[in-house]
Write a protein that holds these residues in place. Structure first.
Motif, mmCIF file in Angstrom:
data_model
loop_
_atom_site.group_PDB
_atom_site.id
_atom_site.type_symbol
_atom_site.label_atom_id
_atom_site.label_comp_id
_atom_site.label_asym_id
_atom_site.label_seq_id
_atom_site.Cartn_x
_atom_site.Cartn_y
_atom_site.Cartn_z
ATOM 1 N N CYS A 60 0.814 -1.219 0.000
ATOM 2 C CA CYS A 60 0.000 0.000 0.000
ATOM 3 C C CYS A 60 0.847 1.270 0.000
ATOM 4 N N SER A 61 2.025 1.217 0.602
ATOM 5 C CA SER A 61 2.898 2.395 0.638
ATOM 6 C C SER A 61 3.400 2.782 -0.741
ATOM 7 N N HIS A 62 3.583 1.801 -1.613
ATOM 8 C CA HIS A 62 4.056 2.100 -2.959
ATOM 9 C C HIS A 62 3.032 2.915 -3.742
ATOM 10 N N VAL A 63 1.772 2.608 -3.542
ATOM 11 C CA VAL A 63 0.722 3.360 -4.246
ATOM 12 C C VAL A 63 0.779 4.823 -3.827
ATOM 13 N N ILE A 64 0.855 5.068 -2.531
ATOM 14 C CA ILE A 64 0.903 6.449 -2.026
ATOM 15 C C ILE A 64 2.198 7.126 -2.466
ATOM 16 N N HIS A 65 3.322 6.433 -2.290
ATOM 17 C CA HIS A 65 4.610 6.996 -2.667
ATOM 18 C C HIS A 65 4.628 7.391 -4.145
ATOM 19 N N ASN A 66 4.179 6.466 -5.014
ATOM 20 C CA ASN A 66 4.241 6.734 -6.449
ATOM 21 C C ASN A 66 3.201 7.759 -6.895
ATOM 22 N N ALA A 67 2.092 7.871 -6.173
ATOM 23 C CA ALA A 67 1.139 8.941 -6.475
ATOM 24 C C ALA A 67 1.778 10.299 -6.206
ATOM 25 N N LEU A 68 2.498 10.417 -5.091
ATOM 26 C CA LEU A 68 3.193 11.672 -4.784
ATOM 27 C C LEU A 68 4.370 11.893 -5.743
ATOM 28 N N ALA A 69 4.995 10.808 -6.182
ATOM 29 C CA ALA A 69 6.071 10.926 -7.173
ATOM 30 C C ALA A 69 5.526 11.473 -8.490
ATOM 31 N N ALA A 70 4.310 11.084 -8.841
ATOM 32 C CA ALA A 70 3.695 11.595 -10.076
ATOM 33 C C ALA A 70 3.545 13.108 -10.016
ATOM 34 N N ALA A 71 3.394 13.644 -8.810
ATOM 35 C CA ALA A 71 3.291 15.095 -8.642
ATOM 36 C C ALA A 71 4.662 15.755 -8.531
ATOM 37 N N GLY A 72 5.737 14.958 -8.479
ATOM 38 C CA GLY A 72 7.085 15.506 -8.442
ATOM 39 C C GLY A 72 7.692 15.641 -7.063
ATOM 40 N N VAL A 73 7.051 15.112 -6.025
ATOM 41 C CA VAL A 73 7.589 15.245 -4.674
ATOM 42 C C VAL A 73 8.915 14.512 -4.536
ATOM 43 N N TRP A 74 9.036 13.355 -5.162
ATOM 44 C CA TRP A 74 10.257 12.557 -5.121
ATOM 45 C C TRP A 74 10.262 11.593 -6.287
ATOM 46 N N ASP A 75 11.301 10.795 -6.402
ATOM 47 C CA ASP A 75 11.389 9.810 -7.481
ATOM 48 C C ASP A 75 10.432 8.652 -7.212
ATOM 49 N N PRO A 76 9.877 8.064 -8.257
ATOM 50 C CA PRO A 76 8.999 6.904 -8.059
ATOM 51 C C PRO A 76 9.790 5.671 -7.640
ATOM 52 N N LYS A 77 9.086 4.736 -7.024
ATOM 53 C CA LYS A 77 9.678 3.446 -6.668
ATOM 54 C C LYS A 77 9.124 2.402 -7.612
ATOM 55 N N GLU A 78 9.980 1.447 -7.976
ATOM 56 C CA GLU A 78 9.524 0.357 -8.834
ATOM 57 C C GLU A 78 8.788 -0.661 -7.974
ATOM 58 N N ALA A 79 7.582 -1.009 -8.383
ATOM 59 C CA ALA A 79 6.803 -2.029 -7.682
ATOM 60 C C ALA A 79 7.060 -3.370 -8.354
ATOM 61 N N ARG A 80 7.350 -4.378 -7.534
ATOM 62 C CA ARG A 80 7.658 -5.702 -8.066
ATOM 63 C C ARG A 80 6.854 -6.773 -7.350
ATOM 64 N N GLY A 81 6.806 -7.947 -7.937
ATOM 65 C CA GLY A 81 6.111 -9.090 -7.354
ATOM 66 C C GLY A 81 7.015 -9.875 -6.409
ATOM 67 N N PRO A 82 6.553 -11.055 -5.945
ATOM 68 C CA PRO A 82 7.289 -11.838 -4.954
ATOM 69 C C PRO A 82 8.200 -12.938 -5.521
ATOM 70 N N SER A 83 8.444 -12.982 -6.822
ATOM 71 C CA SER A 83 9.254 -14.061 -7.397
ATOM 72 C C SER A 83 10.724 -13.920 -6.990
ATOM 73 N N ALA A 84 11.495 -14.980 -7.219
ATOM 74 C CA ALA A 84 12.920 -14.975 -6.859
ATOM 75 C C ALA A 84 13.679 -13.863 -7.586
ATOM 76 N N ILE A 85 13.390 -13.651 -8.860
ATOM 77 C CA ILE A 85 14.068 -12.587 -9.609
ATOM 78 C C ILE A 85 13.698 -11.209 -9.049
ATOM 79 N N ASP A 86 12.447 -11.071 -8.598
ATOM 80 C CA ASP A 86 12.023 -9.805 -7.999
ATOM 81 C C ASP A 86 12.728 -9.557 -6.662
#
Length: 141
Positions: free
Chosen positions: A29-55
């Motif tokens: 849930c924090s990624h959604v909020i973080h990236n919404a604020l990133a869309a407004a330019g507050v900070w850089d976005p974070k990459e959201a990933r799944g739970p696989s080994a490569i992730d």
């Protein structure tokens, strides 16, 4: 505000169409909020990933990259998001023009025609009875 709303609408549409893959560290849930604020330019976005080994490997690499570059990793937790938002609204270097220009986030918001330390921050500084600073989580002034 329009950029935040557009991001949230897009995230909802995407989750509705393809589902949502939760990851405790890099897609919560924090990624959604973080990236919404990133869309407004507050900070850089974070990459959201799944739970696989490569992730998980990418999660570890994002921490190494963050340490090397002095930026945030893709990990996100609600308390950290609030603290970072508090800092963006209250503690970025705007009293020194050179320091402000060197700050990636301050420079980006200024380029967009606004600054995150302006009026309307989510919280404000107050003092307790002994004069020690503490935070009040109501609308700032």
């Amino acid at each position: 505000m329009g950029k935040v709303i557009a991001y949230l609408n897009s995230a909802n549409e995407s989750a509705q169409q393809t589902g949502y893959t939760w990851n405790m560290y890099t897609n919560n849930c924090s990624h959604v909020i973080h990236n919404a604020l990133a869309a407004a330019g507050v900070w850089d976005p974070k990459e959201a990933r799944g739970p696989s080994a490569i992730d998980v490997t990418r999660d570890v690499l994002s921490v190494a990259k963050a340490l090397a570059l002095g930026r945030m990793s893709d990990f996100s937790f609600p308390a950290n998001t609030f603290v970072r938002l508090y800092e963006a609204g209250n503690e970025r270097p705007i009293d020194d023009a050179l320091a402000a220009f060197r700050n990636h986030d301050v420079r980006r918001t200024m380029d967009d025609g606004w600054i995150s330390t302006g009026p309307g921050c989510a919280d404000r500084h107050i003092s307790d009875a002994g004069g020690r600073p503490k935070r009040d989580v109501r609308a700032g002034t």
